[in-house]
Design an enzyme around this catalytic site. Structure first.
Site, short mmCIF file in Angstrom:
data_model
loop_
_atom_site.label_atom_id
_atom_site.label_comp_id
_atom_site.label_asym_id
_atom_site.label_seq_id
_atom_site.Cartn_x
_atom_site.Cartn_y
_atom_site.Cartn_z
CG HIS A 1 -2.74 1.10 1.23
ND1 HIS A 1 -3.91 0.88 0.51
CD2 HIS A 1 -1.84 0.20 0.77
CE1 HIS A 1 -3.71 -0.12 -0.34
NE2 HIS A 1 -2.46 -0.55 -0.20
CD GLU B 1 -6.43 4.23 0.64
OE1 GLU B 1 -5.55 3.44 1.02
OE2 GLU B 1 -7.65 3.94 0.64
CD GLU C 1 -3.65 1.34 5.47
OE1 GLU C 1 -4.07 2.49 5.23
OE2 GLU C 1 -3.96 0.34 4.80
CG HIS D 1 -7.00 1.83 -3.14
ND1 HIS D 1 -7.68 0.65 -2.97
CD2 HIS D 1 -6.52 2.18 -1.91
CE1 HIS D 1 -7.65 0.29 -1.69
NE2 HIS D 1 -6.95 1.19 -1.02
#
Length: 320
Positions: free
Chosen positions: A202, A147, A284, A110
């Site tokens: 992430h 995030e 993650e 992101h």
């Protein structure tokens, strides 16, 4: 399949176009009891989901599903620690070390500016077996720690660790662009660099009570110009090594809500994996919407451990 033990890595598997030094390995296998709570989540963009309990030395794994939701705003500072003081994209030459001559691409998931560029990130791009949004905003903790801020901080820490090992490291974005890049460009950066390994960083946005980390591995995709078959095996090797070291260094356990307690999930719907031509995984690191995981993710000291665990896994994969 099993994690590599805390001090040894199994013999590296061959990767397309690259050779590696062979490693002697000792595998230590300890079964992990973990909940398999299934959680239905909205899949939007390239991201996924995971929390610490007593850390096992190793575990076995099948495959599953996971994905990060959207909706994070521009992040505040984390509660403890910050990025190493280097945001330049121009990196010094790699030094000596076990990874000298190796190229690693780190993909901070992101971008903190994505929320201000919704038109740009909402356009669709081809991912081989379909289409998907260019990018998403990512998730955030309940207190507003984004995030995107987390991923960039961990990625910078990871870069510093890998450069000390002699690797040439490139970030797909370093806080140096207003939004994105799109998921197809993220894959293209790794491909054009002819990277020996790519890791997309992430954090997840699942329900409170869902805890732990997981690695997302590419499945076999042979559509729309995508062909992941040559990288499926090497990417699993990379994911297993990172998972084993992540357990050891951070004390976090594999996800209790995806992956059946294994810490590994295989997916075919992520453009960053589908379009990759080099070994690549997503990690993650934990669930930002769980209060216990969030306390770790917002800690600078824990983020340094996360970076170290990922780095150790990459070093083992590359035969360092």
């Amino acid at each position: 399949m099993s994690y590599a033990g805390p001090e040894f890595d199994p013999r590296p598997s061959p990767r397309p176009g690259r050779g590696r030094r062979a490693l002697l390995a000792v595998m230590v296998v300890v079964a992990v009891a973990a909940g398999g709570l299934a959680v239905q989540r909205a899949v939007s963009g390239d991201g996924g989901r995971g929390g610490p309990t007593a850390a096992p030395t190793s575990t076995n794994y099948p495959s599953g599903n996971g994905s990060s939701p959207t909706g994070a705003s521009t992040p505040p500072s984390a509660s403890s620690g910050s990025s190493p003081p280097d945001s330049s994209t121009a990196r010094p030459p790699a030094g000596s070390g076990p990874l000298r001559g190796k190229v690693v691409v780190i993909d901070p998931g992101h971008n903190t500016g994505n929320a201000r560029h919704t038109a740009e990130i909402n356009r669709t791009v081809r991912i081989g077996n379909g289409s998907k949004e260019c990018d998403t905003t990512g998730t955030a903790t309940d207190a507003g720690y984004a995030e995107a801020a987390f991923t960039l901080d961990v990625s910078r820490r990871l870069r510093a660790l890998l450069e000390k090992q002699g690797a040439t490291v490139r970030l797909t974005q370093d806080g140096d662009r207003p939004w994105g890049p799109c998921i197809d460009e993220r894959a293209r950066i790794g491909n054009e660099a002819e990277a020996d390994a790519v890791v997309s960083v992430h954090a997840d946005g699942s329900a409170d009570g869902d805890r732990g980390f997981h690695l997302i591995l590419p499945g076999a995709v042979t559509e729309g110009g995508a062909d992941t078959r040559p990288i499926v095996g090497p990417s699993r090797d990379l994911g297993e090594r990172i998972a084993g070291h992540f357990v050891r260094v951070t004390g976090s356990a594999p996800s209790n809500y995806v992956g059946g307690g294994t810490g590994l999930v295989t997916r075919k719907d992520l453009g960053g994996l589908n379009l990759s031509k080099v070994p690549k995984v997503f990690i993650e690191c934990g669930n930002m919407r769980d209060s216990k995981d969030a306390a770790l993710l917002t800690s600078g000291a824990w983020r340094q451990k996360a970076a170290q665990g990922i780095s150790d896994g990459i070093v083992g994969f590359l035969g360092g």
